[in-house]
Design a protein around this motif. Structure first.
Motif, PDB file in Angstrom:
ATOM      1  N   GLY A  28       0.950  -1.289   0.053  1.00 25.69           N
ATOM      2  CA  GLY A  28       0.027  -0.022  -0.220  1.00 25.69           C
ATOM      3  C   GLY A  28       0.801   1.388   0.049  1.00 25.69           C
ATOM      4  N   LEU A  29       1.620   1.355   0.888  1.00 19.57           N
ATOM      5  CA  LEU A  29       2.617   2.665   1.255  1.00 19.57           C
ATOM      6  C   LEU A  29       3.547   2.668  -0.140  1.00 19.57           C
ATOM      7  CD1 LEU A  29       3.173   2.381   4.847  1.00 19.57           C
ATOM      8  CD2 LEU A  29       1.699   4.078   3.666  1.00 19.57           C
ATOM      9  N   ALA A  30       4.264   1.948  -0.409  1.00 18.40           N
ATOM     10  CA  ALA A  30       5.448   1.956  -1.717  1.00 18.40           C
ATOM     11  C   ALA A  30       4.707   2.396  -2.732  1.00 18.40           C
ATOM     12  CB  ALA A  30       5.831   0.708  -1.765  1.00 18.40           C
ATOM     13  N   ARG A  31       3.426   1.963  -3.151  1.00 17.26           N
ATOM     14  CA  ARG A  31       2.501   2.055  -4.384  1.00 17.26           C
ATOM     15  C   ARG A  31       1.948   3.421  -4.229  1.00 17.26           C
ATOM     16  NH1 ARG A  31      -2.537  -1.823  -5.419  1.00 17.26           N
ATOM     17  NH2 ARG A  31      -3.311  -0.988  -3.665  1.00 17.26           N
ATOM     18  N   LEU A  32       1.765   3.960  -2.899  1.00 16.34           N
ATOM     19  CA  LEU A  32       1.233   5.325  -3.004  1.00 16.34           C
ATOM     20  C   LEU A  32       2.386   6.178  -3.223  1.00 16.34           C
ATOM     21  CD1 LEU A  32      -1.467   5.155  -0.221  1.00 16.34           C
ATOM     22  CD2 LEU A  32      -1.836   5.562  -2.522  1.00 16.34           C
ATOM     23  N   SER A  33       3.485   6.057  -2.762  1.00 18.64           N
ATOM     24  CA  SER A  33       4.556   6.882  -2.729  1.00 18.64           C
ATOM     25  C   SER A  33       4.925   7.070  -4.265  1.00 18.64           C
ATOM     26  CB  SER A  33       5.568   6.454  -1.656  1.00 18.64           C
ATOM     27  OG  SER A  33       5.960   5.203  -1.855  1.00 18.64           O
ATOM     28  N   ARG A  34       5.024   6.136  -4.832  1.00 20.78           N
ATOM     29  CA  ARG A  34       5.494   5.628  -6.295  1.00 20.78           C
ATOM     30  C   ARG A  34       4.621   6.396  -7.285  1.00 20.78           C
ATOM     31  NH1 ARG A  34       5.806   0.664  -5.960  1.00 20.78           N
ATOM     32  NH2 ARG A  34       4.096   0.070  -7.718  1.00 20.78           N
ATOM     33  N   ARG A  35       3.510   6.226  -6.910  1.00 22.11           N
ATOM     34  CA  ARG A  35       2.429   6.670  -8.065  1.00 22.11           C
ATOM     35  C   ARG A  35       1.748   7.924  -7.461  1.00 22.11           C
ATOM     36  NH1 ARG A  35      -1.007   1.341  -9.442  1.00 22.11           N
ATOM     37  NH2 ARG A  35       0.754   0.032 -10.090  1.00 22.11           N
ATOM     38  N   GLY A  36       1.869   8.398  -6.334  1.00 22.71           N
ATOM     39  CA  GLY A  36       1.364   9.554  -6.036  1.00 22.71           C
ATOM     40  C   GLY A  36       2.181  10.736  -5.429  1.00 22.71           C
ATOM     41  N   ALA A  37       1.927  11.561  -4.532  1.00 24.51           N
ATOM     42  CA  ALA A  37       2.629  12.680  -3.895  1.00 24.51           C
ATOM     43  C   ALA A  37       2.783  12.479  -2.567  1.00 24.51           C
ATOM     44  CB  ALA A  37       1.989  13.951  -3.992  1.00 24.51           C
ATOM     45  N   VAL A  38       4.123  12.698  -2.142  1.00 19.98           N
ATOM     46  CA  VAL A  38       4.470  12.604  -0.890  1.00 19.98           C
ATOM     47  C   VAL A  38       5.105  13.914  -0.348  1.00 19.98           C
ATOM     48  CG1 VAL A  38       6.320  11.487   0.792  1.00 19.98           C
ATOM     49  CG2 VAL A  38       5.462  10.484  -1.158  1.00 19.98           C
ATOM     50  N   ALA A  39       4.399  14.397   0.911  1.00 18.81           N
ATOM     51  CA  ALA A  39       4.878  15.384   1.761  1.00 18.81           C
ATOM     52  C   ALA A  39       6.097  15.381   2.481  1.00 18.81           C
ATOM     53  CB  ALA A  39       3.644  15.944   2.571  1.00 18.81           C
ATOM     54  N   LYS A  40       6.883  16.201   2.313  1.00 19.66           N
ATOM     55  CA  LYS A  40       8.231  15.906   3.175  1.00 19.66           C
ATOM     56  C   LYS A  40       8.254  16.526   4.530  1.00 19.66           C
ATOM     57  CE  LYS A  40      10.610  13.909   0.129  1.00 19.66           C
ATOM     58  NZ  LYS A  40      11.278  12.504   0.465  1.00 19.66           N
ATOM     59  N   GLN A  41       7.002  17.612   4.747  1.00 24.91           N
ATOM     60  CA  GLN A  41       7.195  18.258   6.048  1.00 24.91           C
ATOM     61  C   GLN A  41       5.827  18.751   6.403  1.00 24.91           C
ATOM     62  OE1 GLN A  41       9.567  21.484   6.515  1.00 24.91           O
ATOM     63  NE2 GLN A  41       9.200  21.809   8.476  1.00 24.91           N
ATOM     64  N   ASN A  42       5.241  18.644   7.547  1.00 27.90           N
ATOM     65  CA  ASN A  42       3.854  19.189   7.887  1.00 27.90           C
ATOM     66  C   ASN A  42       3.971  19.615   9.035  1.00 27.90           C
ATOM     67  OD1 ASN A  42       3.940  17.001   9.454  1.00 27.90           O
ATOM     68  ND2 ASN A  42       2.153  15.996   8.881  1.00 27.90           N
ATOM     69  N   ILE A  43       2.763  20.330   9.645  1.00 30.82           N
ATOM     70  CA  ILE A  43       2.719  20.809  10.861  1.00 30.82           C
ATOM     71  C   ILE A  43       2.064  19.861  11.739  1.00 30.82           C
ATOM     72  CG2 ILE A  43       1.824  22.759  12.436  1.00 30.82           C
ATOM     73  CD1 ILE A  43       2.379  24.568   9.893  1.00 30.82           C
ATOM     74  N   THR A  44       2.735  19.349  12.926  1.00 33.80           N
ATOM     75  CA  THR A  44       2.245  18.410  13.931  1.00 33.80           C
ATOM     76  C   THR A  44       1.493  19.275  14.858  1.00 33.80           C
ATOM     77  OG1 THR A  44       3.903  16.934  13.273  1.00 33.80           O
ATOM     78  CG2 THR A  44       2.641  16.430  15.208  1.00 33.80           C
ATOM     79  N   ALA A  45       0.241  18.595  15.523  1.00 31.19           N
ATOM     80  CA  ALA A  45      -0.454  19.257  16.550  1.00 31.19           C
ATOM     81  C   ALA A  45       0.690  19.228  17.846  1.00 31.19           C
ATOM     82  CB  ALA A  45      -1.534  18.393  16.826  1.00 31.19           C
ATOM     83  N   SER A  46       0.266  20.077  18.604  1.00 36.04           N
ATOM     84  CA  SER A  46       0.912  20.331  20.085  1.00 36.04           C
ATOM     85  C   SER A  46      -0.126  20.415  21.014  1.00 36.04           C
ATOM     86  CB  SER A  46       1.653  21.492  20.060  1.00 36.04           C
ATOM     87  OG  SER A  46       2.529  21.489  21.327  1.00 36.04           O
TER      88      SER A  46
END
Length: 560
Positions: A28-46
């Motif tokens: 699931g994850l390899a296929r999504l990362s290969r065919r889709g978009a991957v965010a390199k950074q986000n803002i995590t809740a605190s």
């Protein structure tokens, strides 16, 4: 749109495991990362905690506005001795005087406005999507509709009243019982060695035939259960070689089946196999458990097994039809990875070897994630016309809490403070690392199953509510405050992971408040200074901390 949350998934682990082939290329994850978009950074809740982050994802607002500041916290206006779960707290706040629902919530889940605009939303065990009325001091402060209900809502499971229990038996505990032999034969189960059965029930308990009451170890409820265990040999090898235990209720016996979910009949648990589910027949809340065999000598000289904790899906009235749909098509709520077993907090596990305890945890990881994925798949298949499907998967968070052993400051023996650094048990470090990989593999497989069920015309987004860091130090906030000369009877302390909230028992705000408002700010300042100045004098553990200070962020709230 299908949104899947993998609790505690670390992007660096995912990238590493894909590169190493731990997560397969067609997963699931390899296929999504290969065919889709991957965010390199986000803002995590605190603070970056499960309840906080999932409500932030659902509402698009921070804890300051959505009013969910922790996994466990003090609800203002409640007694200072009480707590509320972030998973069962009013989203967007509530009115304090008089206590009740807020006429203008400061945040709402995305699904509320989507449904108001004619869109169809499905939630499968997503925090906040539970169909529950939320109460404080026995007063409803948030009604289920419209905030906590979607077009198909499956609440996350709840404790069914029986915690896990370990059992250690031997050959002397078993006897012949012709009636059990006949029942097994009638049900189509043969044994190539003489069937042996525990002379007495291994445990007794009771459940309620009417919800919401669940089960108890006492005999106080109307449905009584007495569990016996039969040992059978399924291998036709000419040897006495018991390999399977059969768990059955004395009153209900060993029926042949087939069984319509949530019913399961007796549990047949084979050594080396997965846990066997066991439904408490007749229980009004639809409670069930599972049995797992961790050791079974061919001659029954050593017999060890676990009865996992009992669970059920909350039967909240607005979503009861959806709950029943899962119970009858997927089955009752399966036992999830239970930290109380490897930490030996549940009774009966003291003498179990570590590897058997860990095998139980890994068994629950595999079977529970599969169960959660099946719920997500059922939600999609039943509602192909849904515009948004939100699915929560509990792993790898549970395994990381238990097995993330990646810091040299972590002791591999909890009872030995010297088992750090070069003295860490290398075999245990390697074993724990394998469990982390297995957790990511289970989560990856869930993503693949759900994405395949959704189909090629769907948009699939996988998110994580937070990352994960290893635990190496335990801090007693109570000692820190007392050592600073603070009267802790005026306070309440609620912790979740590395975050702590400290509350003042204020008059005219908390029920039974004792602190005069005139002295509130001075007490808050005293507490804040004690926390800010708390240091760890042990140089082995505080080398990364500025001036040895324990806490990197300390915020206080003055009385307004």
């Amino acid at each position: 749109m299908v949104l899947i949350s993998l609790d505690g998934a670390k992007p660096d682990f995912i990238e590493k495991f894909i590169a190493e082939g731990v997560l397969p290329r067609d997963g699931g994850l390899a296929r999504l990362s290969r065919r889709g978009a991957v965010a390199k950074q986000n803002i995590t809740a605190s603070p970056s905690l499960t309840a906080v982050s999932h409500i932030e994802i659902a509402t698009g607002s921070t804890a300051v506005h959505n009013d969910i500041p922790s996994n466990t916290f003090q609800a203002i206006a409640a007694p200072i001795t009480s707590s509320i779960s972030g998973f069962a707290a009013p989203i967007g706040g509530y009115r304090l005087s008089p206590l009740g629902p807020s006429p203008q919530p400061t945040a709402q889940p995305l699904w509320v406005q989507l449904r108001q605009h004619g869109k169809k939303v499905v939630t499968a065990t997503w925090p906040g999507g539970d169909g529950a009325d939320i109460s404080i001091n026995s007063t409803v402060v948030q009604q289920a509709e419209p905030t906590r209900v979607t077009d198909y809502t499956v609440p996350f499971g709840a404790f069914g009243g029986l915690s896990a229990q370990g059992f250690s038996l031997s050959r002397s505990d078993f006897v012949s019982d012709p009636a059990v032999v006949a029942a097994l034969q009638s049900a189509g189960h043969s044994s190539y060695s003489p069937v042996l059965v525990t002379a007495q029930p291994i445990e007794t308990f009771s459940c309620a035939s009417a919800a919401p009451a669940t089960c108890t170890a006492a005999a106080t409820l109307d449905l009584k259960y007495a569990i016996r265990v039969a040992a059978i040999d399924t291998t036709n090898d000419g040897k006495v070689n018991y390999d399977t235990l059969v768990f059955f209720d004395v009153t209900r016996g060993i029926a042949a089946g087939p069984f319509q979910a949530p019913s399961t009949g007796p549990a047949f648990a084979r050594l080396g196999g997965e846990n066997a589910p066991f439904f408490f027949e007749g229980s009004g809340a639809k409670v069930g458990t599972a049995y797992f065999v961790s050791a079974l000598a061919p001659d029954l000289s050593v017999v060890r097994f676990a009865r996992y904790g009992a669970n059920y899906i909350p039967r909240n009235a607005p979503v009861l039809a959806d709950v029943e749909d899962i119970n009858t098509n997927i089955g009752f709520w399966r036992p999830q990875a239970d930290f109380r077993i490897p930490e030996r907090l549940s009774p009966g596990f003291t003498s179990f070897p570590d590897v058997e305890i860990e095998a139980m945890f890994e068994d629950m990881v595999k079977t529970f994630v599969r169960y959660q994925a099946a719920i997500g798949e059922r939600a999609i298949r039943k509602h192909r016309d849904a515009d948004l499907v939100m699915i929560y998967i509990e792993q790898p968070d549970g395994s990381e809490h238990q097995f993330l052993l990646t810091d040299r400051r972590q002791g591999t023996n909890p009872k030995d403070p010297h088992s750090i650094g070069a003295n860490q048990d290398a075999a245990k470090v390697a074993r724990y690392a394998s469990y982390i990989r297995a957790a990511y593999q289970a989560a990856d497989n869930a993503v693949k199953r759900i994405a395949d069920t959704a189909g090629r015309d769907s948009n699939v987004i996988v998110v994580s509510d937070h990352g994960f860091a290893p635990f190496h130090t335990s801090v007693s906030m109570l000692n820190i405050l007392r050592n600073a000369g603070i009267d802790t009877s005026k306070l309440a302390i609620r912790t979740s992971g590395p975050a702590v909230n400290i509350y003042v028992n204020l008059q005219n705000r908390e029920a039974g408040g004792t602190v005069d408002p005139a002295s509130y700010n001075a007490l808050v300042t005293q507490v804040a200074n004690a926390v800010k100045n708390a240091v760890d004098p042990n140089p082995k553990f505080n080398t990364s901390l500025k001036d040895g200070r324990l806490f990197t962020v300390v915020e206080s709230r003055p009385l307004q």
